[in-house]
Every structure is written in C-alpha cells, then in structure tokens.
Design a protein around this motif. Structure first.
Motif, mmCIF file in Angstrom:
data_model
loop_
_atom_site.group_PDB
_atom_site.id
_atom_site.type_symbol
_atom_site.label_atom_id
_atom_site.label_comp_id
_atom_site.label_asym_id
_atom_site.label_seq_id
_atom_site.Cartn_x
_atom_site.Cartn_y
_atom_site.Cartn_z
ATOM 1 N N ALA A 8 -3.442 4.227 3.009
ATOM 2 C CA ALA A 8 -2.039 4.476 2.707
ATOM 3 C C ALA A 8 -1.562 5.781 3.326
ATOM 4 C CB ALA A 8 -1.831 4.511 1.197
ATOM 5 N N PHE A 9 -2.400 6.799 3.313
ATOM 6 C CA PHE A 9 -1.972 8.107 3.809
ATOM 7 C C PHE A 9 -1.814 8.123 5.324
ATOM 8 C CE2 PHE A 9 -2.480 9.915 -0.303
ATOM 9 C CZ PHE A 9 -1.691 11.050 -0.264
ATOM 10 N N PRO A 61 5.191 15.721 2.265
ATOM 11 C CA PRO A 61 4.201 16.796 2.189
ATOM 12 C C PRO A 61 3.188 16.472 1.085
ATOM 13 C CG PRO A 61 6.454 17.633 1.898
ATOM 14 C CD PRO A 61 6.512 16.151 1.809
ATOM 15 N N ILE A 62 1.924 16.620 1.400
ATOM 16 C CA ILE A 62 0.894 16.128 0.488
ATOM 17 C C ILE A 62 0.851 16.905 -0.821
ATOM 18 C CG2 ILE A 62 -0.897 17.523 1.608
ATOM 19 C CD1 ILE A 62 -2.783 15.159 0.881
ATOM 20 N N GLN A 63 1.146 18.206 -0.769
ATOM 21 C CA GLN A 63 1.006 19.003 -1.993
ATOM 22 C C GLN A 63 1.870 18.471 -3.131
ATOM 23 O OE1 GLN A 63 -1.033 21.605 -2.379
ATOM 24 N NE2 GLN A 63 -1.644 22.078 -0.307
ATOM 25 N N VAL A 64 3.066 17.996 -2.793
ATOM 26 C CA VAL A 64 3.996 17.622 -3.854
ATOM 27 C C VAL A 64 3.595 16.317 -4.537
ATOM 28 C CG1 VAL A 64 5.598 16.333 -2.433
ATOM 29 C CG2 VAL A 64 6.418 17.449 -4.472
ATOM 30 N N VAL A 65 2.875 15.454 -3.831
ATOM 31 C CA VAL A 65 2.544 14.173 -4.449
ATOM 32 C C VAL A 65 1.175 14.204 -5.129
ATOM 33 C CG1 VAL A 65 3.987 12.839 -2.899
ATOM 34 C CG2 VAL A 65 1.607 13.209 -2.319
ATOM 35 N N LEU A 66 0.522 15.353 -5.135
ATOM 36 C CA LEU A 66 -0.834 15.412 -5.684
ATOM 37 C C LEU A 66 -0.911 14.871 -7.107
ATOM 38 C CD1 LEU A 66 -2.379 18.779 -4.493
ATOM 39 C CD2 LEU A 66 -2.851 16.477 -3.738
ATOM 40 N N LEU A 80 0.833 -1.215 0.000
ATOM 41 C CA LEU A 80 0.000 0.000 0.000
ATOM 42 C C LEU A 80 0.860 1.255 0.000
ATOM 43 C CD1 LEU A 80 -2.983 -0.493 2.470
ATOM 44 C CD2 LEU A 80 -3.080 0.338 0.130
ATOM 45 N N LEU A 81 1.855 1.259 0.889
ATOM 46 C CA LEU A 81 2.711 2.438 1.009
ATOM 47 C C LEU A 81 3.509 2.663 -0.272
ATOM 48 C CD1 LEU A 81 4.018 2.225 4.677
ATOM 49 C CD2 LEU A 81 2.287 3.724 3.701
ATOM 50 N N LEU A 82 3.961 1.570 -0.845
ATOM 51 C CA LEU A 82 4.766 1.670 -2.057
ATOM 52 C C LEU A 82 3.947 2.309 -3.181
ATOM 53 C CD1 LEU A 82 7.666 0.692 -2.838
ATOM 54 C CD2 LEU A 82 6.509 -1.113 -4.116
ATOM 55 N N VAL A 83 2.743 1.783 -3.390
ATOM 56 C CA VAL A 83 1.933 2.232 -4.517
ATOM 57 C C VAL A 83 1.435 3.665 -4.328
ATOM 58 C CG1 VAL A 83 -0.225 1.849 -5.763
ATOM 59 C CG2 VAL A 83 1.260 -0.079 -5.194
ATOM 60 N N PHE A 84 0.929 3.952 -3.126
ATOM 61 C CA PHE A 84 0.249 5.242 -2.951
ATOM 62 C C PHE A 84 1.141 6.338 -2.385
ATOM 63 C CE2 PHE A 84 -3.399 2.375 -3.075
ATOM 64 C CZ PHE A 84 -4.206 3.062 -3.968
ATOM 65 N N ARG A 85 2.290 5.972 -1.812
ATOM 66 C CA ARG A 85 3.112 7.017 -1.203
ATOM 67 C C ARG A 85 4.519 7.084 -1.793
ATOM 68 N NH1 ARG A 85 1.655 10.002 3.710
ATOM 69 N NH2 ARG A 85 1.894 11.374 1.969
ATOM 70 N N ILE A 86 5.196 5.947 -1.855
ATOM 71 C CA ILE A 86 6.599 6.001 -2.269
ATOM 72 C C ILE A 86 6.725 6.322 -3.760
ATOM 73 C CG2 ILE A 86 8.807 4.795 -2.236
ATOM 74 C CD1 ILE A 86 7.762 5.072 0.557
ATOM 75 N N VAL A 87 5.938 5.621 -4.583
ATOM 76 C CA VAL A 87 6.014 5.884 -6.022
ATOM 77 C C VAL A 87 5.656 7.342 -6.344
ATOM 78 C CG1 VAL A 87 4.990 5.327 -8.261
ATOM 79 C CG2 VAL A 87 5.714 3.494 -6.715
ATOM 80 N N PRO A 88 4.513 7.851 -5.822
ATOM 81 C CA PRO A 88 4.234 9.274 -6.054
ATOM 82 C C PRO A 88 5.339 10.183 -5.533
ATOM 83 C CG PRO A 88 2.279 8.205 -5.216
ATOM 84 C CD PRO A 88 3.388 7.202 -5.128
ATOM 85 N N LEU A 89 5.971 9.786 -4.420
ATOM 86 C CA LEU A 89 7.035 10.628 -3.873
ATOM 87 C C LEU A 89 8.209 10.733 -4.849
ATOM 88 C CD1 LEU A 89 8.298 12.184 -1.445
ATOM 89 C CD2 LEU A 89 9.355 10.032 -0.815
ATOM 90 N N LEU A 90 8.637 9.577 -5.352
ATOM 91 C CA LEU A 90 9.771 9.583 -6.289
ATOM 92 C C LEU A 90 9.410 10.354 -7.553
ATOM 93 C CD1 LEU A 90 10.986 5.904 -5.817
ATOM 94 C CD2 LEU A 90 11.909 7.992 -4.806
ATOM 95 N N TRP A 91 8.189 10.139 -8.007
ATOM 96 C CA TRP A 91 7.664 10.839 -9.162
ATOM 97 C C TRP A 91 7.713 12.361 -8.915
ATOM 98 C CZ3 TRP A 91 2.841 8.287 -11.714
ATOM 99 C CH2 TRP A 91 2.606 8.870 -12.964
#
Lengths: 292, 410, 274
Positions: C150-151, C120-125, A24-35
């Motif tokens: 996930a959040f 920070p949430i704004q950057v991953v929107l 879950l964390l990988l798909v919804f948080r880590i991947v968007p973070l790297l992106w």
C-alpha cells in the motif's frame, strides 16, 4: 466487433484491475489520512485523550516562526528542482548515446541510492564537518576552511547537494527505462539524415520522454518535501537555528519529541496541500507543453 | 505471476499469529540488545520468571530516535507495552496520565523527583544522571597547569582557558552543539551553581522568567566563552554524541562537560586516555563561589496504566530496579545506580571516587531537563544562533521568554 | 555526415571525463565503509580516515551472533519478496489500464493515486497503526507485505503509467484487432514491453522495503526485520564501524539515554517513495 462491446469490455477490465489496488490504498492510506486530518482539529497528546479544538492548531501553525522559516527553506530547496531533472536526464542521454564506460557508470551511479540516508549522512558528516576531509583538502590547496554545516546558507546547500548525490542514480535509472521506449529506427534514420544530437533530442527524445520527465519532476518534488528527514537528522538536526528545518523535520519534532500529534497533523495537512499544489502545477505545465 | 500469488497465499497462512497460552509481559526499552547490559536483562528475566511461574518476560528493544513516536502511537491502544523505560524529566512527566502510580514502591531511590508528576510517582529510576567537567591531565601539564588542581572558581577556570589559548595547540573545551545539547549542558551546569532554591522551584514549574538576572548571566557567559575562544570552530556542526566526546578521547581538547552514566562518562574516558590522565571537577559559574553538582534521575521503568496485568507489571518494575539487579547494570555499564541500597564497591577508579565524593556534597537539579519541551527546543536553536552571532543576548532572551509564556498558557 | 559522427564520438569521450569523476565519488563511500567496518571501535575513533592497519572481522561476527539476526534476515527476505512481487503485478496492471484504456473516472483515479503519493508518513502513524491492529494484522508478515504494497503502490503505479504512456496506443488496438482479450494483451504485449520499467521498479521497491525501518517497527513488533534490528542496535550503542552499507554496520557499547533527548537515527521509509 461493435464499438460498444469494446468499450464495455475495456471498462470491465479496468474496474477489475483497479479494484484490489484501490482497496489496499483505501484501507492503508486514505482512511489513515482522513483520520490524521481529523486529529489536526484536536489537542491530542498521544495518550488517548483528545478534545476538539477547531482551527486552533492551524492558527498556531501559521503564527509559528519555526514553521515560517521552514516554508522559506522549502521554497529555497524547491528552486533547485531544474538541476534534479536536467542532470540525470543528461547523464542518461549520454549513456544512451554510448558514452565510453556507460554501462559501468549506470551501475556505479546507483550505488549511493542503495545506501540508507542514515549511512549517507554519517559519511558526509565526516566529510563536511569543520575538521572534516573537505576542509582538510581546502587547506591543503591554501584556501580558507568553511563551516559547511554550521552556517545557515551553506548548511542548506550542503544538505540539498548530499541528497542530490544520493538519489540522482535513481533518476538516471528511470530515464534509462524511458529512453528504451524510443523508436530506435527513427533515431537511426534521423542520424543518417544528419540530424545533430540537439536536434534529435528536441524532436524525438524529449517528446517521447515527456511523461517520464513529468514523473521525475513530481516524484522529486515529493522526495524533497518528505524524504530528507534521515539526512537532516544526521547532518544538521534542523540547525543552525532553523536554517535546515523543513516541514517534515518539524512534524517529527512535534510528534516524537514535543508530544503534540494534533499540532503535527496540522503541519502535515498544510504540507500536503503545498505538495499537491506544486505537483498539480507540474502536471499542468507538462500537459500544456504536450499540446504545443 | 500466478506462482507469486500462490506463494503469497502460502506465506499468508504460514504467518498466522500464534496466540500464547501463558501470561506474557512486554517491556520496551532502547537498551536490551546492548551486550554491556546483557547480564542485567538476563538476571531480571531469571529472577522474575522464577518468582512468578508461568509468566514470560519479553524485552523489545526499539530504535532510540523513534522511541517516543512509537510509544505515543502504542500507549493509547491495548497493544502498548506493559512496562517501558523512560528518561527522567519532561519525557516521563508529560506521559503521567497513561502511567500507573508507583508511589508505594519509591522508597530508597535517589532521583525520584524527576519521575514525579504532581504527587504521583510514575517510574522507578534505574540510574542517576548528571554533569561534571572531565579534564585531560596530560594536556593540563603540557600547558603548564597543575593537573592535580582543577579549577574551583570561575576565575580559576578562566585562567585555565587563557593558558590553553596562549598555548594554542588544543581548545579549552570540546564542544558539540549541532542538536543544541551543548547549550543544554552549559545551561544546567551554570544554573546548578547560580540558582537559588526559589529559582530552582520556579524553573521546575516553568515560572522562572528568561529575563531574570541569572538567566541573563548564563546566556551572556555562553556568548562570552565562545567569543573568548574556549571552543573549537564549527561547534554548531559538531554532534555532541559522540563527535564532541571523541575529540576529547583523542586528546584534542582539554575539558568537556560529560555525563555521570551511560556514555561520555569516567569509564569510557579512562578507557581511551588511561585512568591516570582523567580528572573531574564541578563546573564553576561567574559571580558565585558555590559549587553544586547538577544531578537528576537518569532512566527509569514505568507501568502502562491500561496494561491488562498492571499489578504484575509493577512487580516486574520492582525486580528491574532492585538492588541486586541494578548492581549488575552499574558494574557492567559504569552507570551510577539510583537505588541507594546498591553496593558500588565493585566499581573502582580514582575518578569515580571523586564523583561519589561530589555526590555526597551539595547537589542541584538539572535545569534544562525540567523545561517544557517547546522551550527546550527553542533554547537549542537560540544557543546555536548565539554562538554564530546571528542573534543578540537581548533578542534571544526575549524570544525564550515569549516561548516560555506560550508553553505556560497551554 | 561522417565528420558529424566523428565529432560526436569525440564529444562523448570528453563527456566521459566528468562522468567518471562522478562515478568515483559514488564508489568512495564503499571504500570508506568497508575500511572502517574492519576497524575496532577504538581504532575508528582514534583514526577515522586512515587505512585499516589491523583488520578485524569481529564486528561482523558479533553482529550475526547477537540478537537473532539470522531470523531477522529471513523475515526481511520473505517480506521484501512478497511485497515487491505484489507491487510489480498490481502496478503493471493498473499502469496499463490508466495509460492505455479509456474508462470513465480515469482522471479521478489518477489524481487520487498522485494524492496518495504525497501523504507524509509521520501524520498517518497513529491511524495506520490502529488500522493494522483493527484488521488483526499486527505482528504478522502478511500485514507487513500488505502495508509495504500500500505504501509504495502509488509510486509504482505512477511510474508504470508514465512509462506506458510513452508507448503508442496502436499497440493495444493492433492486438485487439487480432482478437486478443485485455488480459492477454497485458500478458503478451504490455508485460514484455514493460520490462525495462519493471526491472527499475523491482530494484527500487526492493530497496525501499529492505531499508524501511518505520513501517516495519509498527507492524512487526515482536518479530523483526533486519534493518530494524540494525537500527535498534544503532540507537542504543556506540558505533564500531560507523558508516557502511546496509547490513554491515554494527554498533557496540552503551550510549544515549543521556538527557531527555533522542539521538541515533533511522530513516523513515525510503528516500523517494513517501
């Protein structure tokens, strides 16, 4: 039972438990973070097209006076951290020790936390503005009114105080949960031995609470750096000048109003590193104390 | 816990997306849930769906403060809206590349310039926006002023504010500059009178230096009026929307720079103060006797260039801004329509009569609306620091010029 | 000894005074909100502080009747319940593993979760939106349940880990001696012992999910949750009651769209969990 198999079963169970959470964390948080990090190296304008610009955004962030001001504000805000930990801990301890009306206090303290920050902001907007109720009270007792939200120093202080007011109930609740793990028999025995409140606090309560204290410290830090947007928006809009502009507000400004997601991503990356540094220091300090 | 998991799977199946068979057009705005505008949206939906059988129009209202963040997130992808409402000026023009050109439909509208990037018209305006000064006639009378003779020159305006200062009961102007909007409105009001056509053109392209004489006049006047006590204390802590205007509506300030459409306009003020007590005039500026009404396109509808039904969507925009529909919006909300074909006779008020007369006189574009976003943001900050005395006119103008050049070079 | 106890009791009584004052400050907003929610729009603007003279429930009736609020309410309940259930289940399991079990890479996992807490949430929107879209979860309640999970998961795991770390590891060892499997230890020992923390976490996560606007806006674009419906109303219209608890503040009448600037407000996610 052989030690080996225990270890193996332990590992297998841990892996099984961690897998869904990690996914879950990988798909919804880590991947968007790297992106998102990748975006910070582009001149993305939020319309689909984006060109690689290397470190240009980071150079601009460092040179940006608004960002420098925001960093100074961040340091000022973080310097209030001890209050954020000690006040709720003290309140939780007093409730735990059976202060008269403790049950009611615990419930009531949580009320502001239930309100969304926009509503808290609207209430304090009415209280703190120049013709607001706080100044009316000051005038009634013969004091000079203060432009709480219109002055650089008082604006930041007001903002932090309102945020503290609106979240301390959560920390009290978390400390209460932590206090419930304390061995009551040990506490009673110490009491019978004549150990005073402070002695019991130091030798029994604090050591047990250490992981919770660390948790509150880290989470509060993150909250101060990423959770004040709603309040800033309603109470001061980052002003006067840049007096209450925190990095998080700047990110919103750049992304939503100035339409520069690449630049916003660069600020976010800097903010992330800053937070990670502070949190790492906190975890280190707490675990070093644990060894003492 | 097992029950919860089972329940979750249950909802998962129940919530599977339903694919619509018919064609659907999605419109994003921040207005469609507003009861005052309900008749307008219903009329558009009925008219368009009747003319295009099998097509459904779906209005999605987004929160205003996250509107452009969401739009930026969705525009690049295929799931963005087909049609979207935009503010005139830089919020519209900076998104030009993602929008379908609507040049062939722009005939018969005022304020199209604020929805034009280069020679591409990117949206059809629904309303006209602009600034006038509204004043409270009862307070003028109480201060010994003639309520039927609002100030027409800078000296007359100064005399009015001197009278209110001498009387000492209410401030001359209500002022909210928490977000820096007070500074914006003041700048545009003065610039309308002061700027030459060349300066207006330079302003629009971001080429007018902040160190130019007229810019300096504006900044100095902003500081001077605030030092002369025209505004109540705490202006930097007062939100323009709606704290400043509520002050005016409570009769706690004599004048306010208000809008022509949406809120803080004649209709709202008349409701609180009574039609007989509201007056209106064009803001004068020092050093000139010219009076020009600052106006521009207010809000307008644009078409997503990557929409699968872009042509159908353009048709919808035509219906959204058509005279019959725009008239409903104007009458219900009190907004001034951009379509020149709209019949405004159903709108009747003495103040509105004055405004419509002013609109037929000399007008000028809104100077702040054409600023680059970063420049505008810096002016918000500097206007606050100028009021609080934390910076000087020289420093503020030098900083503004620095930011303008930066924005220009990008 | 008795004297010491007596003195402590007296100190507690004295401490109760400032605590009661603080409690009073926490109740005031509720009074403020309810009082103003009962005023008409005009009444509020003309007198913000005074006690309501002519109470009206029209604000509430208006809001409920308009814009499919009952449907939004159902969405909010379903999504919040789903996400909170999932969060409690996952965080108690992972917290137990991280605090009590020994396995390679434990430190790394812990650090990764801490890091995930700080995004920070704004950057991953934008990337988050594309991910949800790519998985076909856009406009589904499941998508929103998973997104919330996930959040708020890093925060929840961190809290459960901190809590379980306060418990002695002997608990686990004793249970293992009795031949219990890990899942049984979790079910029979850790879950009951974790109740105070799980209760706290349940309350906090319910608040986060219920009050969230931003994530819900992105994932559920044509169905709405309650707070989004309210935020949208707030963004477009003038307040009638201005300040009141979630779910009871409604705004009427046109506003905004004045200049090229945005106003109104909504909070990104929640005060704490980033």
């Amino acid at each position: 039972m052989a030690r080996r198999t225990i270890g193996q079963a332990e590992r297998r169970f841990a892996a099984l438990v961690l897998l869904p959470a990690a996914l879950l964390l990988l798909v919804f948080r880590i991947v968007p973070l790297l992106w998102g990090f990748a975006l910070s190296f582009t001149n993305a304008n939020g319309l689909g097209s984006a060109d690689w610009v290397g470190l240009a955004n980071y150079q601009a962030v460092v040179a940006d006076e608004a960002f420098q001001d925001a960093l100074v504000n961040t340091v000022l805000v973080l310097s209030t951290l001890p209050v954020w930990i000690m006040l709720p801990m003290l309140l939780a301890l007093l409730i735990h020790q059976g202060v008269p009306g403790g049950r009611i206090f615990r419930a009531v303290y949580f009320l502001p936390a239930v309100l969304s920050s926009v509503i808290v902001g609207s209430i304090f907007n009415v209280v703190l503005r120049f013709d607001g109720s706080l100044n009316a009270a000051l005038k009634a007792v013969g004091l000079h009114p203060v432009d709480w939200l219109g002055n650089g120093w008082t604006a930041l202080l007001s903002l932090v105080t309102v945020y503290l007011w609106s979240t301390f109930g959560m920390s009290v609740l978390i400390f209460m949960a932590g206090l419930s793990t304390i061995n009551q028999e040990m506490l009673e025995a110490a009491k019978l031995d004549g150990a005073r409140f402070w002695a019991r606090l130091r030798f029994i309560v604090i050591p047990t609470l250490r992981p919770i204290i660390e948790f509150v410290a880290v989470v509060t830090t993150i909250g101060l750096l990423t959770g004040m947007f709603g309040l800033i928006y309603v109470l001061t809009a980052g002003g006067p000048g840049t007096a209450t502009t925190l990095p998080e507000f700047l990110i919103w400004l750049e992304q939503g109003k100035l339409n520069r997601p690449g630049y916003a991503a660069a600020i976010s990356a800097v903010l992330f590193v800053l937070m990670a540094g502070v949190a790492w220091a906190q975890v280190r300090i707490m675990s070093r104390n644990a060894d003492l | 816990m097992g029950r919860i998991a089972g329940w979750l799977i249950g909802t998962a199946l129940a919530a599977a997306p339903t694919l619509s068979m018919a064609q659907e057009l999605t419109v994003w705005d921040w207005k469609s849930g507003d009861p005052a505008a309900a008749n307008y949206f219903a009329a558009v939906k009925t008219a368009f769906e009747a003319a295009h059988p099998g097509v459904t129009v779906n209005f999605v209202m987004q929160p205003h403060d996250q509107y452009y963040t969401l739009l930026g997130t969705a525009l690049g992808s295929s799931s963005g809206p087909d049609v979207m409402l935009l503010h005139g000026g830089s919020q519209a023009t900076s998104r030009a590349e993602a929008l379908r050109p609507l040049n062939d439909m722009a005939e018969g509208f005022a304020g199209v310039a604020d929805f034009t990037a280069g020679d591409k018209t990117i949206a059809l305006p629904l309303t006209i926006q602009g600034f006038v000064v509204y004043y409270n006639k009862a307070l003028y009378e109480a201060a010994g002023l003639d309520p039927s003779k609002p100030p027409q020159t800078w000296d007359e305006l100064k005399a009015v504010c001197d009278a209110f200062k001498a009387q000492g009961t209410v401030p001359c102007f209500a002022m909210g500059n928490k977000e820096g909007f007070g500074g914006d409105f003041f700048l545009s009001s003065l610039a309308a009178d002061l700027f030459t056509p060349e300066e207006q053109a330079q302003m629009a392209t971001g080429d007018l230096p902040w160190t130019s004489p007229h810019m300096r006049t504006i900044a100095e006047t902003w500081v001077q009026t605030s030092q002369d006590g025209w505004y109540p204390e705490g202006a930097n802590a007062t939100a323009k929307f709606m704290d400043e205007y509520e002050m005016f509506m409570r009769g706690e300030a004599a004048n306010t720079i208000g809008l022509l459409s949406d809120v803080a306009h004649w209709k709202q003020f008349e409701e609180f103060l009574g039609p007989e007590n509201v007056g209106v005039y064009v803001h004068p500026a020092p050093g000139t006797s010219d009076l020009r009404l600052p106006v521009s396109g207010g809000i307008g509808y644009a078409v997503n260039a990557s929409s699968a039904n872009a042509d159908l969507a353009a048709d919808l925009v035509k219906t959204l801004s058509a005279p019959e529909q725009a008239a409903i919006f104007a009458v219900d909300t009190g907004a001034l329509p951009a379509s020149t074909a709209v019949d405004t006779s159903a709108l009747s008020s003495p103040t509105l009569g004055t405004i419509l007369g002013l609109m037929n006189g000399p007008t000028s574009p809104l100077a702040h609306a054409v600023m680059a976003p970063t420049v505008m943001e810096e002016w918000h900050r500097q206007s606050q620091l100028l009021v609080s005395g934390e910076t000087t006119v020289d420093d503020a103008l030098a900083r503004m010029e620095e930011i303008r050049l930066q924005a220009k070079s990008n | 000894m008795a004297a010491a106890g007596k003195r402590e009791r007296r100190s507690l009584w004295i401490a109760a005074i400032p605590m009661a004052l603080l409690a009073l400050s926490c109740v005031y907003p509720i009074y403020f909100a309810v009082n103003n929610a009962l005023k008409t729009s005009k009444g509020y603007i003309l007198d913000r502080f005074g006690l309501v003279t002519d109470p009206t429930v029209q604000n509430f009736a208006d809001a409920w009747g308009r814009a499919r609020f009952s449907e939004y309410f159902v969405n909010s309940v379903l999504v919040t319940a789903g996400a909170v259930g999932l969060l409690l289940l996952l965080s108690s399991l992972v917290g137990f593993a991280l605090a009590m079990l020994r396995f390679p890479g434990r430190r790394f996992v812990f650090v990764a979760i801490l890091a995930a807490l700080m995004i920070p949430i704004q950057v991953v929107l934008v990337p988050f939106y594309r991910t949800v879209e790519g998985l076909g979860l856009l406009n589904t309640r499941v998508g929103l349940v998973l997104a919330y999970t996930a959040f708020f998961l890093p925060f929840s795991i961190y809290l459960m880990t901190a809590f379980y770390r306060g418990l002695p590891r002997e608990l686990l060892e004793a249970a293992r001696m009795d031949g219990a499997r890990f899942l049984e230890v979790w079910w029979h020992v850790m879950l009951p012992l974790g109740r105070p923390a799980l209760l706290t976490l349940g309350i906090l996560n319910t608040l986060y999910c219920w009050n969230d606007v931003l994530i819900s806006l992105l994932v559920l674009q044509d169905r709405r949750t309650l707070m989004v419906g309210i935020a949208a109303l707030r963004g477009s219209t003038r307040p009638t009651c201005r300040s009141s608890p979630p779910g009871s503040c409604w705004r009427r009448r046109p506003s905004s769209s004045s200049t090229s600037s945005s106003r109104g407000a909504s909070s990104a996610a929640s005060p704490w969990a980033p």
